[in-house]
Design a protein around this motif. Structure first.
Motif: not given
Length: 67
Positions: A10-11, A16-19, A59-63
């Motif tokens: 899911g979402n 806004d998770y950077q990592l 949780i998959l972040g932007k990295n």
């Protein structure tokens, strides 16, 4: 493929998770450590929740980037 059982996708609560985060939902963090080892740059956190349906939350972040 790696032997983990996914029980829900899911979402996250925001985008806004950077990592990326790997969160242990049980007292023993070894299962979360195994998952975190497969996600480069992930933070390993411990937040046990009694009777939670999963042992680990990811949780998959932007990295995060696919190979």
């Amino acid at each position: 493929e790696a032997g983990f059982q996914v029980i829900n996708i899911g979402n996250a609560d925001h985008f806004d998770y950077q990592l990326s985060q790997v969160i242990s939902r049980v007292e023993d963090p070894r299962f979360a450590k195994d998952v975190a080892a497969m996600i480069p740059g992930a933070e390993l956190l411990n937040d046990p929740i009694p009777d939670y349906p999963a042992m680990v939350t990811v949780i998959l972040g932007k990295n995060f980037a696919l190979p």
